[in-house]
Design a protein around this motif. Structure first.
Motif, short mmCIF file in Angstrom:
data_model
loop_
_atom_site.label_atom_id
_atom_site.label_comp_id
_atom_site.label_asym_id
_atom_site.label_seq_id
_atom_site.Cartn_x
_atom_site.Cartn_y
_atom_site.Cartn_z
N ARG A 51 0.80 -1.36 0.01
CA ARG A 51 -0.03 0.07 0.15
C ARG A 51 0.63 1.14 0.14
O ARG A 51 0.61 2.31 -0.64
CB ARG A 51 -0.65 -0.07 1.19
CG ARG A 51 -2.28 -0.96 1.27
CD ARG A 51 -2.76 -1.06 2.45
NE ARG A 51 -3.22 0.23 3.11
CZ ARG A 51 -4.30 0.80 2.63
NH1 ARG A 51 -5.11 0.06 1.70
NH2 ARG A 51 -4.82 1.78 3.15
N ALA A 70 -2.79 13.49 -4.13
CA ALA A 70 -2.48 12.84 -3.00
C ALA A 70 -1.94 13.94 -1.62
O ALA A 70 -2.43 13.97 -0.68
CB ALA A 70 -1.48 11.73 -2.88
N ASN A 73 -4.82 15.92 -0.38
CA ASN A 73 -5.66 15.03 0.67
C ASN A 73 -5.01 14.25 1.61
O ASN A 73 -5.26 13.31 1.73
CB ASN A 73 -6.53 14.26 -0.35
CG ASN A 73 -7.71 13.71 0.39
OD1 ASN A 73 -8.19 14.39 1.25
ND2 ASN A 73 -7.89 12.64 -0.26
N LEU A 75 -1.52 13.26 2.27
CA LEU A 75 -0.45 12.25 2.37
C LEU A 75 0.76 13.25 2.07
O LEU A 75 0.75 14.55 1.68
CB LEU A 75 -0.65 11.37 1.37
CG LEU A 75 -1.68 10.22 1.60
CD1 LEU A 75 -1.38 9.22 0.27
CD2 LEU A 75 -1.55 9.66 2.64
N TRP B 128 -6.69 8.46 -4.43
CA TRP B 128 -5.62 7.47 -3.97
C TRP B 128 -5.67 7.61 -2.45
O TRP B 128 -5.37 6.72 -1.60
CB TRP B 128 -4.41 7.44 -4.78
CG TRP B 128 -3.27 6.73 -4.21
CD1 TRP B 128 -3.28 5.45 -3.89
CD2 TRP B 128 -2.06 7.24 -4.22
NE1 TRP B 128 -2.04 5.20 -3.63
CE2 TRP B 128 -1.25 6.37 -3.46
CE3 TRP B 128 -1.35 8.38 -4.31
CZ2 TRP B 128 0.15 6.59 -3.52
CZ3 TRP B 128 0.00 8.78 -4.19
CH2 TRP B 128 0.82 7.67 -3.54
N ALA B 129 -5.36 8.99 -2.39
CA ALA B 129 -5.10 9.36 -0.59
C ALA B 129 -6.31 9.03 0.03
O ALA B 129 -6.27 8.51 1.12
CB ALA B 129 -4.93 10.94 -0.60
N ALA B 130 -7.34 9.22 -0.48
CA ALA B 130 -8.65 8.73 0.30
C ALA B 130 -8.92 7.49 0.46
O ALA B 130 -9.11 6.61 1.52
CB ALA B 130 -9.96 9.09 -0.61
N GLN B 131 -8.33 6.43 -0.59
CA GLN B 131 -8.45 5.05 -0.58
C GLN B 131 -7.37 4.66 0.49
O GLN B 131 -7.82 3.78 1.53
CB GLN B 131 -7.98 4.41 -1.76
CG GLN B 131 -8.05 2.95 -1.99
CD GLN B 131 -7.44 2.49 -3.19
OE1 GLN B 131 -6.06 2.75 -3.66
NE2 GLN B 131 -8.13 1.85 -3.96
N LEU B 132 -6.12 5.16 0.53
CA LEU B 132 -5.18 4.75 1.47
C LEU B 132 -5.46 5.45 2.94
O LEU B 132 -5.18 4.55 3.86
CB LEU B 132 -3.78 5.39 1.27
CG LEU B 132 -2.78 4.80 0.10
CD1 LEU B 132 -1.61 5.43 0.07
CD2 LEU B 132 -2.43 3.30 0.73
N ARG B 133 -6.11 6.38 2.92
CA ARG B 133 -6.23 6.86 4.38
C ARG B 133 -7.52 6.20 4.98
O ARG B 133 -7.99 6.40 6.20
CB ARG B 133 -6.35 8.55 4.51
CG ARG B 133 -5.32 9.03 4.14
CD ARG B 133 -5.36 10.49 4.04
NE ARG B 133 -6.24 11.21 4.96
CZ ARG B 133 -7.00 11.82 4.76
NH1 ARG B 133 -7.10 12.70 3.61
NH2 ARG B 133 -7.63 12.66 5.93
N LEU B 165 -9.60 3.04 -7.78
CA LEU B 165 -9.52 4.26 -7.19
C LEU B 165 -11.11 4.98 -7.11
O LEU B 165 -11.83 4.93 -8.15
CB LEU B 165 -8.68 5.63 -7.66
CG LEU B 165 -7.18 4.93 -7.67
CD1 LEU B 165 -6.32 6.27 -8.39
CD2 LEU B 165 -6.85 4.91 -6.18
#
Lengths: 324, 327
Positions: A51, A70, A73, A75, B128-133, B165
């Protein structure tokens, strides 16, 4: 202290930051399972999982665009471009989007992201895989630019870049990957925008970056034997630029040479020269000298590439001539 | 789908506000009070309204230089948008963005991007950040038909599909890339929908002048994204009433075609539908009067606002608030 290669220092710097902050993630072509085509990310996939360390398609606009999104948002992403030459395929994202968005939105958007890329010549790769392009990035408002010359600086500047709230491009020099050096144990965090005086001298200031730092140091040793005391400055960071260290040195030595891997026109040394000419003209005892590659694409054949990139002999000869 | 009347009224309100705002922007341009350029979305309001109303507060929307509608309908204050178009100190981007870069991060309006295609991978990255977080945010990316011929479109849709995503790509197909008909520059009939299969996605086409149809497609795509089933690529068929930008009178379009599409004005269509559903004329009149008053107030506020403080010229290149490149 332990000996570490420049190549392994990349992975150590990334691991140090990924361990510390789970928001730090890495994407790029072949960075995960393969550990990078230059083996600079070996072990990260195994240590941090699929991941946080992820292979992408051959899509540089996607890599750079995705890390921008990213970063918007939550990261703190790191994107690898396999060769800096590939910046040309995503230059819109890097310069029009990443670099300008904070300014154009009146400061609404923060982009804590890092682009890492293998830069520079000497590997006989020819004209599309050998360029030194840090001067391109230097010319764009909104991008910070670093180019480490030693394993310890790779770790420290990588950490500083990842922790910085602004977009930073880290240019890793291909010709230095195999170089080994003593590196302190434990966490290493450096400061962006700080040059380092690597050798003290009184007669001339030689300013260099990345692989040219080692060329400049070798030349300085030879010059020392000839009775010329050269001070060598590793700029390390083009943006922000440590003008204080530069101007202080020139005030002392009264002469300046720059050693650049960039082609002649508008290499970073031109900016350094202009700055010194504007602000320290009366400190100078002679013309500034720029040692660059000729204004050509880099050739593939070893004998030709070696002729093109500034050599120790070229630096020695040029500095001798200006000191005479 | 049975769309509740409050949702329908919200969409009507959004379309009317966007319409009046952009008509005023056009008038102000003609008076020399808006300079540079504008790319109006007049006629395309149903796409913006249908998606915006279906969105949740944490969702993120990305749009193009034709982005007044989308930014306004995510909740950006109208006076700050008008001020930005007019280059005043009350502008949402302090006058440093202009018409093509309207942004209100606080409302999830993640920016208006003026290089064709660039924002598709950015929208994918936010997803992608939403998915990871592990948030349930969805990222929505609006773009024109011409975008489907640029590399970033294909790079972004591919990686979004491969990584599942939570992003929705919305192609506003208004039939013209800029001055050239999209049909002249693609080898398929539908610039987005016919490309979807290449990325393992369903080719979805909706009537972009029907707010209800857009809303239903949006709801389905949000559900898919939030369920972890990956991206959607939706092609909304619509038409811009004006040319590509201020410099373009749009003369390359056949008169009959323009007339035909003007008859299918999304606001007229929707007004009639609401009346047929029993919404009273008074309610609609009130929405329209309120929107006009809001536009008047935004115009006055911006006309009265001073030009940007000269100090902002050198702010916000960096996170420290400044623009210094040296010590």
């Amino acid at each position: 202290m332990a000996e570490l290669s420049y190549r392994d220092a990349v992975a150590r710097g990334l691991a140090q930051e990924m361990e510390r902050d789970e928001r730090v993630v890495l994407i790029g072509e072949d960075v995960a399972k393969a550990g990078g085509v230059f083996k600079t990310t070996v072990g990260l996939y195994e240590r941090f999982g699929p991941r946080r360390v992820r292979d992408t398609p051959i899509s540089e606009e996607a890599i750079t665009g995705m890390i921008m999104g990213a970063a918007m948002n939550g990261l703190r992403p790191v994107g690898e471009l396999m060769f800096s030459d590939f910046l040309a395929t995503c230059w819109d994202i890097v310069t029009n989007q990443i670099a300008k968005t904070r300014y154009m939105t009146g400061g609404q958007v923060e982009l804590p992201l890092v682009i890492r890329t293998a830069n520079g010549g000497g590997a006989r790769f020819g004209g599309q895989h050998s360029q030194s392009l840090e001067n391109w990035a230097m010319a764009v408002p909104g991008l910070k630019v670093v180019a480490p010359a030693t394993p310890a600086d790779v770790i420290g500047l990588m950490a500083a870049a990842i922790r910085d709230p602004d977009p930073v491009i880290v240019f890793e020099h291909k010709g230095l990957f195999a170089n080994k050096d003593e590196v302190p144990d434990g966490e290493i965090v450096d400061t962006l925008g700080t040059a380092r005086v690597l050798r003290r001298g009184d007669d001339v200031t030689i300013v260099a970056l990345a692989a040219m730092v080692h060329t400049a140091l070798d030349a300085a040793r030879i010059l020392g034997g000839l009775g010329i005391s050269a001070e060598v400055i590793d700029l390390r960071s083009l943006v922000p630029l440590d003008t204080t260290t530069l101007l202080d040195s020139v005030a002392k030595t009264t002469r300046l040479a720059t050693v650049e891997e960039n082609p002649r026109l508008v290499g970073w040394g031109a900016e350094i020269s202009s700055l010194v000419a504007e602000e320290a003209f009366w400190d100078l005892d002679g013309p500034i000298v720029r040692i660059t590659t000729p204004h050509i694409p880099l050739p593939a054949a070893g004998e030709l590439e070696d002729l093109a990139i500034p050599s120790v002999e070229q630096v020695v000869d040029a500095v001798k001539a200006m000191s005479g | 789908m049975d769309i509740p009347v409050d949702i329908r009224l919200e969409m009507y309100d959004g379309m009317v506000r966007a319409r009046y705002f952009e008509q005023r922007a056009h008038d102000l341009f003609m008076q020399g009070l808006v300079k540079g350029t504008t790319h109006l979305g007049l006629g395309q309001e149903a796409v913006a309204a249908g998606f915006a109303v279906a969105m949740r507060p944490g969702d993120m929307s990305y749009c193009t230089y034709r982005g007044h509608n989308h930014t306004l309908l995510r909740g950006a204050p109208m006076d700050a948008l008008m001020g930005e178009l007019m280059g005043r100190s009350n502008g949402i981007c302090e006058g440093k963005g202009g018409s093509m870069h309207l942004t209100d991060i606080s409302k999830g309006a993640m920016g208006s991007y003026a290089i064709v295609g660039a924002h598709l991978p950015v929208a994918a990255g936010a997803a992608w950040a939403a998915q990871l977080r592990g948030t349930d945010q969805v990222s929505v990316c609006f773009f024109g038909d011409g975008t489907t011929n640029i590399g970033a479109f294909h790079e972004a849709v591919n990686i979004a599909a491969v990584w599942d995503l939570p992003v929705i790509f919305v192609c506003e197909n208004n039939l013209y890339m800029e001055y050239t008909a999209i049909s002249e520059v693609i080898a398929v009939d539908h610039p987005a929908a016919d490309r979807a299969a290449a990325y393992g996605l369903e080719g979805i086409i909706v009537d972009g002048n029907d707010a209800d149809a857009v809303y239903e497609a949006a709801v389905a795509a949000y559900e898919r994204a939030r369920a972890g089933d990956g991206p959607s690529l939706i092609e909304a068929l619509t038409y811009r009433h004006k040319g590509h930008s201020r410099a373009d009178p749009g003369k390359y379009r056949p008169d009959e075609e323009v007339e035909e599409w003007l008859k299918r004005d999304p606001i007229d269509i929707y007004r009639e539908r609401l009346l047929s559903l029993g919404v009273t004329e008074e309610i609609l009149n009130e929405i329209e009067a309120k929107a006009l008053a809001e536009v008047d107030a935004a115009t006055e506020a911006s006309k009265n606002a001073p030009p940007p403080d000269t100090a902002v010229l050198l702010t916000d290149v960096w996170a420290d608030g400044g623009s210094s490149w040296r010590n």
